[in-house]
Design a protein around this motif. Structure first.
Motif, PDB file in Angstrom:
ATOM      1  N   GLU A 189       0.854  -1.196   0.000  1.00 45.52           N
ATOM      2  CA  GLU A 189       0.000   0.000   0.000  1.00 45.52           C
ATOM      3  C   GLU A 189       0.886   1.242   0.000  1.00 45.52           C
ATOM      4  OE1 GLU A 189      -3.717   1.934   2.517  1.00 45.52           O
ATOM      5  OE2 GLU A 189      -2.517   0.321   3.386  1.00 45.52           O
ATOM      6  N   ASP A 190       0.535   2.188  -0.906  1.00 45.67           N
ATOM      7  CA  ASP A 190       1.315   3.422  -1.060  1.00 45.67           C
ATOM      8  C   ASP A 190       0.687   4.509  -0.212  1.00 45.67           C
ATOM      9  OD1 ASP A 190       2.788   5.590  -1.799  1.00 45.67           O
ATOM     10  OD2 ASP A 190       2.142   5.609  -3.890  1.00 45.67           O
ATOM     11  N   LEU A 191       1.382   4.912   0.820  1.00 51.06           N
ATOM     12  CA  LEU A 191       0.916   5.999   1.691  1.00 51.06           C
ATOM     13  C   LEU A 191       1.865   7.183   1.677  1.00 51.06           C
ATOM     14  CD1 LEU A 191      -0.253   3.912   4.789  1.00 51.06           C
ATOM     15  CD2 LEU A 191      -1.652   4.786   2.905  1.00 51.06           C
ATOM     16  N   ILE A 192       2.817   7.149   0.767  1.00 50.02           N
ATOM     17  CA  ILE A 192       3.829   8.210   0.728  1.00 50.02           C
ATOM     18  C   ILE A 192       3.343   9.329  -0.197  1.00 50.02           C
ATOM     19  CG2 ILE A 192       6.201   8.789   0.148  1.00 50.02           C
ATOM     20  CD1 ILE A 192       6.911   5.860   0.669  1.00 50.02           C
ATOM     21  N   PRO A 193       3.205  10.533   0.313  1.00 49.84           N
ATOM     22  CA  PRO A 193       2.733  11.641  -0.533  1.00 49.84           C
ATOM     23  C   PRO A 193       3.843  12.131  -1.461  1.00 49.84           C
ATOM     24  CG  PRO A 193       3.248  12.454   1.645  1.00 49.84           C
ATOM     25  CD  PRO A 193       3.413  10.961   1.709  1.00 49.84           C
ATOM     26  N   LYS A 214      -0.401  22.259  -4.460  1.00 49.97           N
ATOM     27  CA  LYS A 214      -0.043  20.970  -3.865  1.00 49.97           C
ATOM     28  C   LYS A 214      -0.076  19.895  -4.949  1.00 49.97           C
ATOM     29  CE  LYS A 214      -4.670  19.767  -2.094  1.00 49.97           C
ATOM     30  NZ  LYS A 214      -5.433  19.451  -0.850  1.00 49.97           N
ATOM     31  N   ALA A 215       0.616  18.800  -4.691  1.00 51.56           N
ATOM     32  CA  ALA A 215       0.719  17.699  -5.657  1.00 51.56           C
ATOM     33  C   ALA A 215      -0.070  16.489  -5.160  1.00 51.56           C
ATOM     34  CB  ALA A 215       2.183  17.329  -5.861  1.00 51.56           C
ATOM     35  N   LEU A 216      -0.541  15.669  -6.105  1.00 53.42           N
ATOM     36  CA  LEU A 216      -1.258  14.431  -5.801  1.00 53.42           C
ATOM     37  C   LEU A 216      -0.677  13.312  -6.660  1.00 53.42           C
ATOM     38  CD1 LEU A 216      -3.456  16.978  -5.989  1.00 53.42           C
ATOM     39  CD2 LEU A 216      -5.056  15.165  -5.340  1.00 53.42           C
ATOM     40  N   ASP A 217      -0.626  12.103  -6.112  1.00 55.08           N
ATOM     41  CA  ASP A 217      -0.190  10.964  -6.922  1.00 55.08           C
ATOM     42  C   ASP A 217      -1.405  10.182  -7.405  1.00 55.08           C
ATOM     43  OD1 ASP A 217      -1.027   9.364  -4.822  1.00 55.08           O
ATOM     44  OD2 ASP A 217       0.983   9.002  -4.038  1.00 55.08           O
ATOM     45  N   LEU A 218      -1.175   9.090  -8.098  1.00 53.78           N
ATOM     46  CA  LEU A 218      -2.262   8.343  -8.724  1.00 53.78           C
ATOM     47  C   LEU A 218      -3.216   7.702  -7.735  1.00 53.78           C
ATOM     48  CD1 LEU A 218      -0.385   6.662 -11.711  1.00 53.78           C
ATOM     49  CD2 LEU A 218      -2.123   8.462 -11.834  1.00 53.78           C
ATOM     50  N   VAL A 219      -2.732   7.392  -6.541  1.00 59.95           N
ATOM     51  CA  VAL A 219      -3.618   6.752  -5.563  1.00 59.95           C
ATOM     52  C   VAL A 219      -4.284   7.753  -4.626  1.00 59.95           C
ATOM     53  CG1 VAL A 219      -2.364   4.579  -5.645  1.00 59.95           C
ATOM     54  CG2 VAL A 219      -1.713   6.304  -3.958  1.00 59.95           C
ATOM     55  N   GLY A 220      -4.018   9.052  -4.829  1.00 57.27           N
ATOM     56  CA  GLY A 220      -4.701  10.079  -4.055  1.00 57.27           C
ATOM     57  C   GLY A 220      -3.926  10.666  -2.905  1.00 57.27           C
ATOM     58  N   ASN A 221      -2.665  10.251  -2.716  1.00 51.03           N
ATOM     59  CA  ASN A 221      -1.862  10.887  -1.677  1.00 51.03           C
ATOM     60  C   ASN A 221      -1.586  12.344  -2.058  1.00 51.03           C
ATOM     61  OD1 ASN A 221      -1.468   8.500  -0.006  1.00 51.03           O
ATOM     62  ND2 ASN A 221      -0.094   7.756  -1.632  1.00 51.03           N
ATOM     63  N   GLU A 222      -1.675  13.208  -1.075  1.00 52.45           N
ATOM     64  CA  GLU A 222      -1.498  14.636  -1.317  1.00 52.45           C
ATOM     65  C   GLU A 222      -0.299  15.162  -0.549  1.00 52.45           C
ATOM     66  OE1 GLU A 222      -4.975  16.841  -0.358  1.00 52.45           O
ATOM     67  OE2 GLU A 222      -6.294  15.689  -1.685  1.00 52.45           O
ATOM     68  N   SER A 223       0.439  16.041  -1.205  1.00 52.89           N
ATOM     69  CA  SER A 223       1.542  16.720  -0.511  1.00 52.89           C
ATOM     70  C   SER A 223       0.981  17.831   0.363  1.00 52.89           C
ATOM     71  CB  SER A 223       2.508  17.314  -1.532  1.00 52.89           C
ATOM     72  OG  SER A 223       1.943  18.469  -2.154  1.00 52.89           O
ATOM     73  N   SER A 269       7.962  20.595 -12.370  1.00 49.22           N
ATOM     74  CA  SER A 269       7.329  19.295 -12.576  1.00 49.22           C
ATOM     75  C   SER A 269       7.973  18.259 -11.651  1.00 49.22           C
ATOM     76  CB  SER A 269       7.489  18.879 -14.037  1.00 49.22           C
ATOM     77  OG  SER A 269       6.906  17.625 -14.265  1.00 49.22           O
ATOM     78  N   GLN A 270       7.162  17.330 -11.152  1.00 47.27           N
ATOM     79  CA  GLN A 270       7.660  16.303 -10.231  1.00 47.27           C
ATOM     80  C   GLN A 270       7.353  14.916 -10.785  1.00 47.27           C
ATOM     81  OE1 GLN A 270       6.364  19.131  -6.510  1.00 47.27           O
ATOM     82  NE2 GLN A 270       6.156  16.921  -6.261  1.00 47.27           N
ATOM     83  N   THR A 271       8.332  14.022 -10.712  1.00 46.90           N
ATOM     84  CA  THR A 271       8.150  12.665 -11.241  1.00 46.90           C
ATOM     85  C   THR A 271       7.192  11.840 -10.404  1.00 46.90           C
ATOM     86  OG1 THR A 271      10.107  11.943  -9.998  1.00 46.90           O
ATOM     87  CG2 THR A 271      10.446  12.658 -12.288  1.00 46.90           C
ATOM     88  N   ASP A 272       7.035  12.187  -9.119  1.00 45.59           N
ATOM     89  CA  ASP A 272       6.152  11.401  -8.254  1.00 45.59           C
ATOM     90  C   ASP A 272       4.744  11.992  -8.165  1.00 45.59           C
ATOM     91  OD1 ASP A 272       6.936  13.650  -6.882  1.00 45.59           O
ATOM     92  OD2 ASP A 272       7.230  12.618  -4.963  1.00 45.59           O
ATOM     93  N   ALA A 273       4.464  13.012  -8.989  1.00 48.21           N
ATOM     94  CA  ALA A 273       3.144  13.646  -8.956  1.00 48.21           C
ATOM     95  C   ALA A 273       2.384  13.349 -10.247  1.00 48.21           C
ATOM     96  CB  ALA A 273       3.274  15.155  -8.773  1.00 48.21           C
ATOM     97  N   ALA A 274       1.111  13.010 -10.114  1.00 48.28           N
ATOM     98  CA  ALA A 274       0.256  12.798 -11.286  1.00 48.28           C
ATOM     99  C   ALA A 274      -0.612  14.017 -11.573  1.00 48.28           C
ATOM    100  CB  ALA A 274      -0.630  11.574 -11.068  1.00 48.28           C
TER     101      ALA A 274
END
Length: 245
Positions: A1-5, A77-86, A30-35
Motif C-alpha cells: 500500500e502506497d501511503l507516501i505523498p 499541492k501535488a497528488l499521486d495516482l492513488v490520491g496521496n497529497e503533498s 514538474s515532479q516525477t512522483d506527482a500525477a
C-alpha cells in the motif's frame, strides 16, 4: 500500500510580490512522483475562503480565463495516482492588474437611425474587464458640448437618456476597468430625434359635398416635412375622406 505523498511543489512564477496584467500564468517545477496538481488563490493569505480552486491538472502550469483583480495569494499541492497529497507549497502573492479594456461594441440605435422618442435607450456590448461604461451624447461629432455624460456600472449595458433635443445627435461609449483606466471611445454613431409631426394636409379636391360620376382623383397640397401620406375614405350614401401624414 502506497501511503507516501508526493514532494511539495516548488513554485517558479510569478515571483513573490510581482504584478501581472490580466490573468497570470502560474508555473512550478514538474515532479516525477506527482500525477496531478491543485492550485488555489485567495485575497486573504490564510486561504479561509479561496477565490479560486483549480480542478486536478496534469501540467506544472495554469493560466485561467478569470478576471480577478487586486493582490492575491497562491500556492500549489501535488497528488499521486492513488490520491496521496503533498502539503501546500510556500505561499506567494501576485497583484492581478486589469488590462485596459477594449472599446465596447455599440448597436442600438443603429447608425443613422431616425427615432420618434427623445428619450431613447442606448445599448452596447460589454467587454472583458469593463466594470463601468461612460456614455456620451452630443449635438456635435467632436463632442465639444455634451447633452449626456453618464457612467453605468457593469453588467448593465444600456442607458435610457434624459430628454434630448430634436435633430441629429451623436453618441459613443467607452469601458473603464477596476483601476479606473479607460478604453478609447467607440466611433461616434449618429441618430436623429424627430418627435414633431408634420402639419395637417390641405385638401384640394374633390371639393366638399361635390358629386363625382367616375372614380375620383384625390388631390392635396404637399406638406413640408412629410415623407408619406395616408388617405382614409369611408362612405354612407356619399363619401368622406381625409389625409394624414
Amino acid at each position: 500500500e502506497d501511503l507516501i505523498p508526493p514532494e511539495i511543489p516548488t513554485l517558479i512564477s510569478p515571483i513573490d510580490g510581482m504584478s501581472e496584467i490580466g490573468a497570470p500564468k502560474f508555473t512550478w517545477k514538474s515532479q516525477t512522483d506527482a500525477a496531478f496538481y491543485i492550485l488555489e488563490y485567495d485575497n486573504d493569505p490564510d486561504f479561509s475562503s479561496p477565490v479560486y480552486i483549480s480542478e486536478k491538472i496534469k501540467t506544472p502550469y495554469l493560466k485561467t480565463s478569470r478576471e480577478d483583480v487586486g493582490v492575491h495569494y497562491w500556492h500549489v499541492k501535488a497528488l499521486d495516482l492513488v490520491g496521496n497529497e503533498s502539503e501546500w507549497s510556500e505561499t506567494r502573492s501576485v497583484e492581478m492588474v486589469p488590462p485596459i479594456p477594449a472599446p465596447p461594441g455599440i448597436n442600438v440605435p443603429s447608425v443613422g437611425a431616425l427615432i420618434r422618442t427623445n428619450t431613447p435607450i442606448l445599448k452596447w456590448v460589454g467587454v472583458p474587464y469593463g466594470v463601468k461604461y461612460r456614455v456620451q451624447v452630443s449635438t456635435s461629432s467632436t463632442f465639444d458640448t455634451l447633452k449626456v455624460n453618464r457612467t453605468v456600472n457593469a453588467p448593465v449595458t444600456q442607458f435610457k437618456t434624459p430628454a434630448l433635443p430634436e435633430g441629429k445627435l451623436f453618441w459613443r461609449v467607452n469601458a473603464v476597468n477596476a483601476y479606473g483606466k479607460a478604453s478609447v471611445f467607440t466611433k461616434a454613431w449618429s441618430f436623429t430625434v424627430d418627435t414633431v409631426p408634420p402639419g395637417a394636409p390641405v385638401l384640394l379636391g374633390p371639393g366638399d359635398n361635390s358629386t363625382v360620376f367616375t372614380i375620383p382623383t384625390f388631390r392635396w397640397k404637399a406638406t413640408p416635412g412629410a415623407k408619406y401620406h395616408r388617405i382614409y375614405y369611408t362612405s354612407t350614401k356619399g363619401g368622406y375622406w381625409h389625409i394624414t401624414n
